[in-house]
Design a protein around this motif. Structure first.
Motif, PDB file in Angstrom:
ATOM      1  N   SER A  55      44.674  26.925  42.151  1.00 46.25           N
ATOM      2  CA  SER A  55      44.836  27.727  43.362  1.00 46.25           C
ATOM      3  C   SER A  55      43.533  27.770  44.168  1.00 46.25           C
ATOM      4  O   SER A  55      43.535  27.593  45.389  1.00 46.25           O
ATOM      5  CB  SER A  55      45.274  29.136  42.981  1.00 46.25           C
ATOM      6  OG  SER A  55      45.340  29.962  44.104  1.00 46.25           O
ATOM      7  N   ARG A 113      44.767  29.385  38.059  1.00 46.94           N
ATOM      8  CA  ARG A 113      43.839  29.973  39.046  1.00 46.94           C
ATOM      9  C   ARG A 113      42.866  28.914  39.560  1.00 46.94           C
ATOM     10  O   ARG A 113      42.523  28.907  40.747  1.00 46.94           O
ATOM     11  CB  ARG A 113      43.081  31.156  38.431  1.00 46.94           C
ATOM     12  CG  ARG A 113      42.262  31.907  39.436  1.00 46.94           C
ATOM     13  CD  ARG A 113      43.165  32.571  40.486  1.00 46.94           C
ATOM     14  NE  ARG A 113      42.363  33.140  41.552  1.00 46.94           N
ATOM     15  CZ  ARG A 113      42.614  32.946  42.846  1.00 46.94           C
ATOM     16  NH1 ARG A 113      43.645  32.235  43.231  1.00 46.94           N
ATOM     17  NH2 ARG A 113      41.829  33.483  43.756  1.00 46.94           N
ATOM     18  N   ARG A 149      48.124  36.651  36.373  1.00 50.03           N
ATOM     19  CA  ARG A 149      48.866  35.470  36.820  1.00 50.03           C
ATOM     20  C   ARG A 149      48.579  35.110  38.274  1.00 50.03           C
ATOM     21  O   ARG A 149      48.856  33.993  38.697  1.00 50.03           O
ATOM     22  CB  ARG A 149      50.356  35.696  36.621  1.00 50.03           C
ATOM     23  CG  ARG A 149      50.742  35.749  35.158  1.00 50.03           C
ATOM     24  CD  ARG A 149      52.154  36.234  34.968  1.00 50.03           C
ATOM     25  NE  ARG A 149      53.132  35.378  35.591  1.00 50.03           N
ATOM     26  CZ  ARG A 149      53.924  34.553  34.939  1.00 50.03           C
ATOM     27  NH1 ARG A 149      53.828  34.465  33.625  1.00 50.03           N
ATOM     28  NH2 ARG A 149      54.799  33.821  35.567  1.00 50.03           N
ATOM     29  N   ASP A 150      48.030  36.044  39.046  1.00 50.66           N
ATOM     30  CA  ASP A 150      47.830  35.805  40.473  1.00 50.66           C
ATOM     31  C   ASP A 150      46.372  35.698  40.895  1.00 50.66           C
ATOM     32  O   ASP A 150      46.039  34.927  41.780  1.00 50.66           O
ATOM     33  CB  ASP A 150      48.497  36.919  41.286  1.00 50.66           C
ATOM     34  CG  ASP A 150      49.987  36.985  41.029  1.00 50.66           C
ATOM     35  OD1 ASP A 150      50.632  35.927  41.036  1.00 50.66           O
ATOM     36  OD2 ASP A 150      50.500  38.097  40.804  1.00 50.66           O
ATOM     37  N   THR A 151      45.519  36.487  40.296  1.00 52.63           N
ATOM     38  CA  THR A 151      44.135  36.554  40.781  1.00 52.63           C
ATOM     39  C   THR A 151      43.241  37.243  39.753  1.00 52.63           C
ATOM     40  O   THR A 151      43.700  37.605  38.678  1.00 52.63           O
ATOM     41  CB  THR A 151      44.102  37.315  42.131  1.00 52.63           C
ATOM     42  OG1 THR A 151      42.816  37.176  42.716  1.00 52.63           O
ATOM     43  CG2 THR A 151      44.444  38.787  41.960  1.00 52.63           C
ATOM     44  N   CYS A 189      55.278  38.069  32.406  1.00 57.20           N
ATOM     45  CA  CYS A 189      54.817  38.327  33.771  1.00 57.20           C
ATOM     46  C   CYS A 189      53.603  39.249  33.808  1.00 57.20           C
ATOM     47  O   CYS A 189      52.917  39.320  34.824  1.00 57.20           O
ATOM     48  CB  CYS A 189      55.950  38.876  34.639  1.00 57.20           C
ATOM     49  SG  CYS A 189      56.503  40.544  34.220  1.00 57.20           S
TER      50      CYS A 189
END
Length: 198
Positions: free
Chosen positions: A191, A188, A100-102, A65
């Motif tokens: 996304s 990414r 993992r997100d941005t 994570c």
């Protein structure tokens, strides 16, 4: 660092599995979840991305994570000397990270320098502009850079496959790490593409 009997036998888990404390009486380990007989109890070595775990501890995790990929090479090659100096003066040269997100704020700052007029960029840096107006241009540039990153990753994997030195296990581990980076980047890209369509 020193070896800690028993503690050094714990494997790493990105979310841990027990709480570790050190005090005058030594180490204490308290589980943070229920375990069945035969389950492996892990501790968290820290919030480390895959590159750090590979270099410092010699392993790659299937799921992490805290994983991230460094984008410095891709971003820095787009900047001229004057832009690099401007970023250096503002404290934002290098350490551009995709997690993992941005992408991190540092990356947002660097990409805005490539997309915006200097005044708008400076307002973003000092916090008087939230960057909403320029976000579309930044995302378009980021998408371009991430697609370049996928090509670079594929090239790196091919170079590792052709290596004559090293054991196959070592090559497999490096390829696995590059594939993790590709997975981060592709997530990414997907996304950003979804956001663009909406």
């Amino acid at each position: 660092m020193a070896l800690q009997p028993v503690a050094d036998l714990f494997n790493h888990g990105d979310r841990g599995g027990c709480h570790v404390a050190f005090g005058g009486d030594g180490f204490s380990f308290r589980t943070t979840t229920t375990y069945r007989k035969g389950d492996e109890v892990k501790i968290c070595y820290g919030r480390h991305g895959g590159d750090f775990l590979l270099v410092e501890y010699g392993f790659v995790m299937a799921e992490n994570c805290w994983d991230e990929a460094l984008l410095d090479k891709l971003v820095l090659q787009r900047l001229n000397m004057s832009q690099k100096e401007r970023l250096e003066d503002a404290g934002f040269l290098g350490k551009y990270v995709l997690d993992r997100d941005t992408v991190c704020h540092r990356t947002q700052v660097a990409l805005r320098l490539l997309c915006c007029k200097v005044g708008e960029w400076m307002r973003f840096v000092n916090g008087s502009d939230d960057g909403h107006r320029s976000q579309g241009a930044v995302d378009a540039l980021l998408l371009e850079l991430l697609r370049e990153c996928v090509v670079a990753v594929d090239s790196a994997i091919e170079r590792v496959r052709r290596l004559k030195a090293g054991e196959q296990l070592q090559k497999d581990m490096l390829i696995g790490r590059w594939e993790q980076i590709r997975q981060l980047v592709n997530a990414r890209i997907e996304s950003l593409e979804r956001e663009t369509r909406t």
